[in-house]
Motif scaffolding. Structure first.
Motif, short mmCIF file in Angstrom:
data_model
loop_
_atom_site.label_atom_id
_atom_site.label_comp_id
_atom_site.label_asym_id
_atom_site.label_seq_id
_atom_site.Cartn_x
_atom_site.Cartn_y
_atom_site.Cartn_z
N GLU A 191 -1.27 -5.82 -8.29
CA GLU A 191 -0.93 -7.20 -8.66
C GLU A 191 -1.75 -7.65 -9.87
OE1 GLU A 191 1.34 -10.68 -8.19
OE2 GLU A 191 1.50 -8.72 -7.20
N THR A 236 -1.74 -8.78 -1.47
CA THR A 236 -0.96 -9.08 -2.68
C THR A 236 -0.99 -10.57 -2.98
OG1 THR A 236 0.50 -7.20 -2.29
CG2 THR A 236 1.31 -8.93 -3.73
N ASP A 295 -2.46 -2.48 -3.26
CA ASP A 295 -1.62 -3.67 -3.48
C ASP A 295 -2.35 -4.72 -4.31
OD1 ASP A 295 0.30 -2.43 -2.00
OD2 ASP A 295 -0.06 -3.59 -0.17
N ALA A 324 -2.38 -12.51 -6.26
CA ALA A 324 -1.50 -13.41 -6.99
C ALA A 324 -2.13 -14.79 -7.16
CB ALA A 324 -0.16 -13.52 -6.27
#
Length: 470
Positions: A187, A284, A183, A288
């Motif tokens: 991203e 994630t 994950d 981000a």
């Protein structure tokens, strides 16, 4: 010295009882039943937990070394949690704090001692668990660690580390190939930015996980990264125990770069999150956050470059306009000087013609006077006088003719000198004009290192920056 003879032994001494193995094991089971009765409660720490394909679960319930100096426990008993009881126990743990049986947690369990004669082993058949005991112990450990970190000023140490403006080299601490690893990397990939990831593969669950995670954090901290991410996927609260450990918290607090955590689900909060520079809810979200920080820097850079380009374009336009104005003024000045030089040349030519005519008339009069004087002389003298007169006339005529040519040469010379004053001609010979802020640079001392310069050549312009004075 004497010897013992069995025949001499007292005939009345009783023979010691000899048990069969079956009698011995039956006696042990009875003694255990008499001593402990039926079910009992036992507390300890889970070690060596395993889950069988049959659905049963087995582990050791140990009494840890109180000093923590040795891995060997003071005491240990084997525990069997059979499938028909396991379902009820796991449901109880889920309903009370989303917990699960894991190595390293302390529990208080209910069960019955069982001595199994075929193997001669003693074990505790587990039938129930007290979830409040485990919750209380976990919370007590958490509060103790937080208090120790707070007293030493470690809760905010990593937060004081400046966050980099362009965190493109990332140190990643997680289990390689895990969902959290995937994950986080996905991203970064979809962002389209140029990342460099230094991965420290480490177990994130189990008794050995805290030491391994702390070592990975220390290793990544010395790998020259811009920022560090510590991530793990979701799970039961007890699955995240490694991130509530003091050794991991101290490693994060002492990291030389900012640490961003993404541990568990939205509702999970660990001590690692408390000491990190930034705590995000998931792997994630952690990625981000780093992507947003890097993109903000890049967008600011793009905005700055756009502003620089606009300012440069405006400066170039202004310089071009100024150059055009200077060229026009120079051209008009040259044209004016040419006109004035032409008028002076014409004036000088007229004066020369008038002077030539006056001199010619004067000489003619003189010749006429001489002719009258010597008219009476002999023919030879007259011929000689006429020849001299003709020579004089030829000289005067030559002078009169050369005077306009000399004036014309002077005019050509003046035009050539004026042409040399034309800036375009000067630059065509290799010269250039350098300006700073629209003004012509005449003295290097008027500039500073970093000033931007515009150099105009015969065939275009150059842009440069002052790096040093000499």
């Amino acid at each position: 010295m004497s010897s013992f003879d069995a025949a001499e032994a007292p005939t009345g001494a009783p023979e010691p009882r000899t048990y069969t193995v079956a009698q011995l094991t039956a006696g042990i089971r009875q003694a255990l039943s008499d001593a402990f009765g039926g079910e009992l409660w036992v507390e300890g720490e889970v070690r060596n937990l395993s889950r069988a394909r049959s659905g049963h679960m087995y582990f050791d319930l140990v009494e840890p070394d109180p000093d923590g100096a040795h891995r060997q426990p003071e005491a240990s008993v084997s525990v069997a949690l059979f499938k028909f009881n396991r379902t009820r126990v796991e449901e109880t743990l889920r309903r009370h704090g989303d917990m699960a049986l894991e190595d390293g947690i302390k529990i208080r369990i209910q069960g019955e001692l069982d001595f199994w004669p075929p193997r001669g082993t003693l074990r505790l058949r587990m039938t129930g668990i007290d979830p409040k005991f485990t919750l209380g112990d976990l919370e007590a450990q958490r509060l103790r660690v937080l208090e120790a970190l707070r007293d030493e000023g470690l809760l905010t140490r990593n937060q004081a580390v400046p966050f980099p403006v362009a965190p493109l080299r990332i140190g990643l601490v997680t289990s390689k190939g895990s969902a959290a690893h995937h994950d986080f990397g996905n991203e970064l990939e979809v962002s389209g930015l140029a990342w460099e990831v230094v991965l420290a593969d480490t177990p994130v669950q189990g008794v050995d996980a805290p030491d391994a995670i702390a070592a990975a954090i220390r290793a990544v901290g010395h790998a020259g990264v811009d920022v560090m991410a510590v991530v793990r996927g979701g799970g039961a609260r007890t699955d995240l125990l490694a991130f509530d450990s003091e050794i991991v918290a101290r490693a994060i607090a002492s990291a030389p770069v900012p640490v961003v955590t993404g541990i568990g689900h939205e509702i999970d909060r660990t001590i690692a999150d408390d000491v990190a520079h930034e705590a995000q809810k998931t792997p994630t979200a952690a990625a981000a956050f780093i992507v947003a920080a890097a993109r903000a820097h890049l967008e600011a850079a793009e905005t700055t470059w756009t502003a620089i380009a606009g300012r440069a374009a405006r400066s170039l336009g202004a310089a071009q306009h100024q150059l055009t104005m200077v060229s026009q003024v120079t051209a008009r000045a040259v044209e004016s000087r040419l006109h004035r030089a032409d008028r002076r040349l014409q004036h000088h030519a007229g004066q020369i013609r008038e002077l030539a005519e006056v001199r010619t008339r004067q000489e003619a009069r003189r010749v006429d006077g001489w002719a009258a004087v010597v008219g009476h002389r002999a023919g030879a003298v007259v011929v000689d006088g006429r020849r001299r007169l003709e020579q004089t006339q030829s000289v005067l005529t030559g002078r009169a003719l050369r005077a306009p040519r000399a004036a014309s040469g002077e005019l050509t010379n003046l035009e050539g000198r004026l042409g040399l004053l034309d800036p375009r001609a000067i630059m065509a010979r290799g010269w250039s004009i350098t300006r700073h802020g629209g003004r012509v640079v005449r003295d290097p001392a008027s500039l500073a290192v970093g000033d931007e310069l515009v150099t105009t050549l015969a065939e275009g312009e150059l842009y440069s920056t002052v790096s040093e004075h000499r």
